[in-house]
Design a protein around this motif. Structure first.
Motif, PDB file in Angstrom:
ATOM      1  N   TYR A  50       0.853  -1.199   0.000  1.00 42.84           N
ATOM      2  CA  TYR A  50       0.000   0.000   0.000  1.00 42.84           C
ATOM      3  C   TYR A  50       0.882   1.240   0.000  1.00 42.84           C
ATOM      4  O   TYR A  50       2.004   1.209   0.501  1.00 42.84           O
ATOM      5  N   PRO A  51       0.376   2.365  -0.509  1.00 39.59           N
ATOM      6  CA  PRO A  51       1.123   3.618  -0.375  1.00 39.59           C
ATOM      7  C   PRO A  51       1.194   4.009   1.107  1.00 39.59           C
ATOM      8  O   PRO A  51       0.307   3.649   1.893  1.00 39.59           O
ATOM      9  N   TYR A  52       2.227   4.715   1.471  1.00 33.51           N
ATOM     10  CA  TYR A  52       2.326   5.245   2.835  1.00 33.51           C
ATOM     11  C   TYR A  52       1.567   6.561   2.839  1.00 33.51           C
ATOM     12  O   TYR A  52       1.949   7.527   2.179  1.00 33.51           O
ATOM     13  N   SER A  53       0.472   6.596   3.561  1.00 30.09           N
ATOM     14  CA  SER A  53      -0.445   7.737   3.470  1.00 30.09           C
ATOM     15  C   SER A  53      -0.075   8.878   4.408  1.00 30.09           C
ATOM     16  O   SER A  53       0.633   8.709   5.402  1.00 30.09           O
ATOM     17  N   VAL A  54      -0.609  10.039   4.088  1.00 31.27           N
ATOM     18  CA  VAL A  54      -0.446  11.211   4.936  1.00 31.27           C
ATOM     19  C   VAL A  54      -1.121  10.972   6.292  1.00 31.27           C
ATOM     20  O   VAL A  54      -0.626  11.434   7.323  1.00 31.27           O
ATOM     21  N   ALA A 146      12.114   7.830   4.908  1.00 32.07           N
ATOM     22  CA  ALA A 146      13.159   7.825   3.879  1.00 32.07           C
ATOM     23  C   ALA A 146      14.045   6.587   3.976  1.00 32.07           C
ATOM     24  O   ALA A 146      14.375   5.964   2.962  1.00 32.07           O
ATOM     25  N   THR A 147      14.419   6.220   5.197  1.00 25.92           N
ATOM     26  CA  THR A 147      15.351   5.097   5.370  1.00 25.92           C
ATOM     27  C   THR A 147      14.668   3.733   5.348  1.00 25.92           C
ATOM     28  O   THR A 147      15.297   2.738   5.002  1.00 25.92           O
ATOM     29  N   GLN A 148      13.385   3.687   5.696  1.00 27.34           N
ATOM     30  CA  GLN A 148      12.720   2.387   5.803  1.00 27.34           C
ATOM     31  C   GLN A 148      11.875   2.013   4.588  1.00 27.34           C
ATOM     32  O   GLN A 148      11.792   0.833   4.245  1.00 27.34           O
ATOM     33  N   ILE A 149      11.248   3.001   3.946  1.00 22.64           N
ATOM     34  CA  ILE A 149      10.328   2.635   2.858  1.00 22.64           C
ATOM     35  C   ILE A 149      10.538   3.409   1.559  1.00 22.64           C
ATOM     36  O   ILE A 149       9.843   3.167   0.578  1.00 22.64           O
ATOM     37  N   VAL A 150      11.511   4.349   1.549  1.00 21.42           N
ATOM     38  CA  VAL A 150      11.747   5.130   0.340  1.00 21.42           C
ATOM     39  C   VAL A 150      13.061   4.753  -0.335  1.00 21.42           C
ATOM     40  O   VAL A 150      13.215   4.942  -1.532  1.00 21.42           O
ATOM     41  N   GLY A 151      13.994   4.214   0.427  1.00 24.28           N
ATOM     42  CA  GLY A 151      15.242   3.760  -0.175  1.00 24.28           C
ATOM     43  C   GLY A 151      16.440   4.673   0.016  1.00 24.28           C
ATOM     44  O   GLY A 151      17.485   4.453  -0.592  1.00 24.28           O
ATOM     45  N   PHE A 152      16.331   5.689   0.867  1.00 23.45           N
ATOM     46  CA  PHE A 152      17.470   6.547   1.169  1.00 23.45           C
ATOM     47  C   PHE A 152      18.481   5.777   2.017  1.00 23.45           C
ATOM     48  O   PHE A 152      18.092   5.005   2.910  1.00 23.45           O
ATOM     49  N   ILE A 175       5.415  -0.181   8.062  1.00 24.46           N
ATOM     50  CA  ILE A 175       4.761  -1.002   7.044  1.00 24.46           C
ATOM     51  C   ILE A 175       3.474  -0.296   6.641  1.00 24.46           C
ATOM     52  O   ILE A 175       2.541  -0.196   7.445  1.00 24.46           O
ATOM     53  N   PRO A 176       3.438   0.238   5.423  1.00 30.54           N
ATOM     54  CA  PRO A 176       2.203   0.891   4.973  1.00 30.54           C
ATOM     55  C   PRO A 176       1.009  -0.066   5.068  1.00 30.54           C
ATOM     56  O   PRO A 176       1.116  -1.242   4.730  1.00 30.54           O
ATOM     57  N   ARG A 177      -0.106   0.477   5.569  1.00 30.78           N
ATOM     58  CA  ARG A 177      -1.290  -0.347   5.836  1.00 30.78           C
ATOM     59  C   ARG A 177      -2.456   0.024   4.929  1.00 30.78           C
ATOM     60  O   ARG A 177      -2.443   1.069   4.300  1.00 30.78           O
ATOM     61  N   PRO A 178      -3.499  -0.814   4.924  1.00 29.96           N
ATOM     62  CA  PRO A 178      -4.688  -0.503   4.112  1.00 29.96           C
ATOM     63  C   PRO A 178      -5.303   0.833   4.536  1.00 29.96           C
ATOM     64  O   PRO A 178      -5.368   1.140   5.733  1.00 29.96           O
ATOM     65  N   PRO A 179      -5.756   1.610   3.580  1.00 31.18           N
ATOM     66  CA  PRO A 179      -6.296   2.943   3.875  1.00 31.18           C
ATOM     67  C   PRO A 179      -7.395   2.971   4.940  1.00 31.18           C
ATOM     68  O   PRO A 179      -7.372   3.825   5.828  1.00 31.18           O
ATOM     69  N   MET A 180      -8.353   2.049   4.868  1.00 30.46           N
ATOM     70  CA  MET A 180      -9.463   2.099   5.820  1.00 30.46           C
ATOM     71  C   MET A 180      -9.012   1.788   7.247  1.00 30.46           C
ATOM     72  O   MET A 180      -9.570   2.313   8.212  1.00 30.46           O
ATOM     73  N   GLU A 181      -7.988   0.981   7.389  1.00 30.64           N
ATOM     74  CA  GLU A 181      -7.419   0.691   8.715  1.00 30.64           C
ATOM     75  C   GLU A 181      -6.775   1.957   9.292  1.00 30.64           C
ATOM     76  O   GLU A 181      -6.961   2.287  10.470  1.00 30.64           O
TER      77      GLU A 181
END
Length: 197
Positions: A50-54, A146-152, A175-181
């Motif tokens: 999932y995308p990492y949401s705001v 940046a270091t955990q899910i973006v690759g920096f 860990i990006p989660r489902p939007p509704m959660e």
């Protein structure tokens, strides 16, 4: 006589939020939570199913802010949770794009922030000392993302966001989660903070 362009957006709640002249009466937490859980940080360039949401970022920033302050006031914890709330209608832009767009983006963000804050019992503008503390938490969150899910690399993240201070309890894994959660958790945290005001 020329017709003015439409500047409002219809929300799922049925509200019509005027983006150029927002009023607190047209702001609903369910609309904010719903929008933010579908807005991707880092232009969607994150690892995971999932995308990492705001919304997820906002929850982390509030948690980090609450750790950084010895005795945080509930109203400022709520301000930390809502620090990116305008992005529910204007989206998330990475810093280089905000700079390229210019001051118009910041003005729009400020007007929306004021309406959101007033709607939920906060001052229209957060004091600069509090804003700086929230920004510290925001930068720690950006470093983690940046270091955990973006690759920096850590050295690269240290350069752009600053190394997180010692003693802050950082999550081991994002860990990006489902939007509704994420939406449900965002609303639950909002409810806890707003009831404690």
């Amino acid at each position: 006589m020329t017709k003015s362009p439409r500047a409002w957006q219809r929300m799922l709640s049925g509200r019509r939020l005027d983006l150029l002249d927002p009023t607190p009466m047209d702001v609903e937490i369910e609309d904010i939570a719903h929008g933010l859980c579908f807005v991707a940080r880092w232009n969607g360039q994150t690892m995971g199913e999932y995308p990492y949401s705001v919304a997820e970022h906002s929850l982390l920033v509030e948690r980090l802010y609450s750790q950084l302050c010895a005795k945080p006031l509930v109203k400022w914890q709520l301000a930390a949770l809502l620090h990116d709330a305008p992005e529910y209608v204007i989206g998330d832009m990475i810093s280089p794009v905000k700079s390229a767009v210019g001051p118009g983006y910041a003005d729009l963000d400020d007007r929306l922030t004021a309406a959101i804050h007033i709607r939920f019992g906060l001052p229209a503008a957060v004091p600069s000392t509090i804003k700086r503390e929230i920004k510290k938490a925001d930068k720690i969150s950006a470093w983690l993302e940046a270091t955990q899910i973006v690759g920096f690399a850590r050295t690269e993240a240290d350069k752009f966001f600053g190394k997180p201070p010692a003693g802050v309890d950082l999550p081991d894994v994002l860990i990006p989660r489902p939007p509704m959660e994420v939406k449900a958790e965002f609303i639950a945290r909002f409810d806890v903070l707003s009831e404690a005001l």
